[in-house]
Design a protein around this motif. Sequence first.
Motif, PDB file in Angstrom:
ATOM      1  N   SER A 192       3.286   5.668  -5.863  1.00 15.21           N
ATOM      2  CA  SER A 192       3.125   5.704  -7.319  1.00 15.21           C
ATOM      3  C   SER A 192       2.001   6.650  -7.724  1.00 15.21           C
ATOM      4  N   ALA A 193       0.852   6.566  -7.016  1.00 10.17           N
ATOM      5  CA  ALA A 193      -0.266   7.455  -7.323  1.00 10.17           C
ATOM      6  C   ALA A 193       0.092   8.907  -7.058  1.00 10.17           C
TER       7      ALA A 193
ATOM      8  N   SER B  58     -14.283   4.045  -2.960  1.00  9.16           N
ATOM      9  CA  SER B  58     -13.042   4.405  -2.254  1.00  9.16           C
ATOM     10  C   SER B  58     -11.837   4.324  -3.194  1.00  9.16           C
ATOM     11  N   ARG B  59     -12.006   4.834  -4.392  1.00  7.08           N
ATOM     12  CA  ARG B  59     -10.928   4.818  -5.376  1.00  7.08           C
ATOM     13  C   ARG B  59     -10.482   6.235  -5.723  1.00  7.08           C
ATOM     14  N   LEU B  60      -9.184   6.384  -5.995  1.00  7.15           N
ATOM     15  CA  LEU B  60      -8.660   7.639  -6.514  1.00  7.15           C
ATOM     16  C   LEU B  60      -8.780   7.598  -8.030  1.00  7.15           C
ATOM     17  N   ILE B  61      -9.541   8.550  -8.580  1.00  9.85           N
ATOM     18  CA  ILE B  61      -9.843   8.564 -10.002  1.00  9.85           C
ATOM     19  C   ILE B  61      -9.089   9.705 -10.679  1.00  9.85           C
ATOM     20  N   ARG B  62      -8.564   9.424 -11.850  1.00 11.97           N
ATOM     21  CA  ARG B  62      -7.935  10.439 -12.703  1.00 11.97           C
ATOM     22  C   ARG B  62      -8.622  10.405 -14.061  1.00 11.97           C
ATOM     23  N   GLN B  63      -8.985  11.590 -14.537  1.00  7.85           N
ATOM     24  CA  GLN B  63      -9.620  11.675 -15.852  1.00  7.85           C
ATOM     25  C   GLN B  63      -8.944  12.779 -16.658  1.00  7.85           C
ATOM     26  N   LEU B  64      -8.468  12.413 -17.826  1.00  8.79           N
ATOM     27  CA  LEU B  64      -7.784  13.342 -18.718  1.00  8.79           C
ATOM     28  C   LEU B  64      -8.721  13.753 -19.840  1.00  8.79           C
TER      29      LEU B  64
ATOM     30  N   ASN C 133     -11.077  19.307 -24.987  1.00 10.31           N
ATOM     31  CA  ASN C 133     -12.507  19.210 -24.655  1.00 10.31           C
ATOM     32  C   ASN C 133     -13.113  17.833 -24.947  1.00 10.31           C
ATOM     33  N   VAL C 134     -12.294  16.850 -25.201  1.00  5.60           N
ATOM     34  CA  VAL C 134     -12.780  15.476 -25.389  1.00  5.60           C
ATOM     35  C   VAL C 134     -12.379  14.669 -24.152  1.00  5.60           C
ATOM     36  N   ALA C 135     -13.362  14.305 -23.352  1.00  7.01           N
ATOM     37  CA  ALA C 135     -13.082  13.610 -22.092  1.00  7.01           C
ATOM     38  C   ALA C 135     -12.675  12.168 -22.349  1.00  7.01           C
ATOM     39  N   GLY C 136     -11.609  11.746 -21.666  1.00  5.60           N
ATOM     40  CA  GLY C 136     -11.168  10.360 -21.751  1.00  5.60           C
ATOM     41  C   GLY C 136     -11.836   9.507 -20.691  1.00  5.60           C
ATOM     42  N   SER C 137     -11.437   8.267 -20.629  1.00 10.83           N
ATOM     43  CA  SER C 137     -12.006   7.344 -19.649  1.00 10.83           C
ATOM     44  C   SER C 137     -11.472   7.660 -18.257  1.00 10.83           C
ATOM     45  N   GLN C 138     -12.235   7.260 -17.251  1.00 10.66           N
ATOM     46  CA  GLN C 138     -11.827   7.463 -15.864  1.00 10.66           C
ATOM     47  C   GLN C 138     -10.862   6.351 -15.455  1.00 10.66           C
ATOM     48  N   GLU C 139      -9.698   6.749 -15.014  1.00 11.02           N
ATOM     49  CA  GLU C 139      -8.629   5.810 -14.663  1.00 11.02           C
ATOM     50  C   GLU C 139      -8.506   5.691 -13.144  1.00 11.02           C
ATOM     51  N   THR C 140      -8.501   4.468 -12.650  1.00 13.24           N
ATOM     52  CA  THR C 140      -8.316   4.227 -11.213  1.00 13.24           C
ATOM     53  C   THR C 140      -6.827   4.171 -10.902  1.00 13.24           C
ATOM     54  N   LEU C 141      -6.366   5.119 -10.090  1.00 13.06           N
ATOM     55  CA  LEU C 141      -4.957   5.157  -9.712  1.00 13.06           C
ATOM     56  C   LEU C 141      -4.672   4.386  -8.431  1.00 13.06           C
ATOM     57  N   LEU C 142      -5.649   4.343  -7.524  1.00 18.14           N
ATOM     58  CA  LEU C 142      -5.398   3.724  -6.224  1.00 18.14           C
ATOM     59  C   LEU C 142      -6.705   3.212  -5.637  1.00 18.14           C
ATOM     60  N   GLU C 143      -6.639   2.026  -5.047  1.00 20.36           N
ATOM     61  CA  GLU C 143      -7.793   1.419  -4.381  1.00 20.36           C
ATOM     62  C   GLU C 143      -7.740   1.718  -2.877  1.00 20.36           C
TER      63      GLU C 143
ATOM     64  N   VAL D  48       0.828  -1.199   0.000  1.00 27.01           N
ATOM     65  CA  VAL D  48       0.000   0.000   0.000  1.00 27.01           C
ATOM     66  C   VAL D  48       0.867   1.256   0.000  1.00 27.01           C
ATOM     67  N   GLN D  49       2.021   1.211   0.651  1.00 24.01           N
ATOM     68  CA  GLN D  49       2.934   2.349   0.627  1.00 24.01           C
ATOM     69  C   GLN D  49       3.473   2.587  -0.780  1.00 24.01           C
ATOM     70  N   GLN D  50       3.831   1.522  -1.468  1.00 30.61           N
ATOM     71  CA  GLN D  50       4.323   1.667  -2.836  1.00 30.61           C
ATOM     72  C   GLN D  50       3.228   2.175  -3.758  1.00 30.61           C
TER      73      GLN D  50
END
Length: 220
Positions: A57-58, A127-133, A137-147, A51-53
């Motif tokens: 990373s996130a 309870s996830r950390l989400i990143r969306q790029l 103006n074209v939204a990408g998919s929601q990426e889970t960085l951390l659980e 979990v520390q690693q």
Amino acid sequence: MKAKSTLSQKGITLIELLVALVIGGIIIGGIYRLFVAQTKAYTVQDQVVEVQQNIRSAMEILLRDLRMTGFDDDNNSAITFRPPPDLSQDVYVLGDNAITVNYEYYDKTALQYQRHSVAYWRDPATSRLIRQLTIDNVAGSQETLLENVEALQFIYGVDANEDGVVENWVSAGAVGTSKAVAIRARLTARPEPVNPDVQKMASPRTLESIVTLRNICLIK
């Protein structure tokens, strides 16, 4: 006269045998308990390290985007404080647990600059950390960085008189018209809840980092 046997007639009595078995059982039980304890400790330590690693990373990905804030940007709205974007509307509320940063990125394949807008938030349902790029103006998919994220918090260092020095650390709602030139990001996550031993013995881990918005500092 019949000669007496010189061989010893002594042996192990039933009581002595029982005592030996009890002592042996105690020793074996102690070894087994030690083995179980060591196995649990190894499992907990392994989960803690993992979990520390994962948090590290996130956080590195988050800090990378924060450092890019305002890069090659022509306006002063390079950073916004808002919850995850709802593509059906353009209404946002100030908050301390989500952030969207904007910058320009040169795509070597397309040979042109692209407008990048990156949103980070914690999804309370999973309870996830989400990143969306969002690119141009074209939204990408929601990426889970951390659980298993327990908390995501941003505190902003403001430069009220534009002297290049952080005068105070405030919440998003207190930034007002001041310029946010630094961000303190705090991320807390816990190990996987599948192992009850890990839940009892391992506490959540928190990583905090401060990043200077160097591109924002150049905007006058």
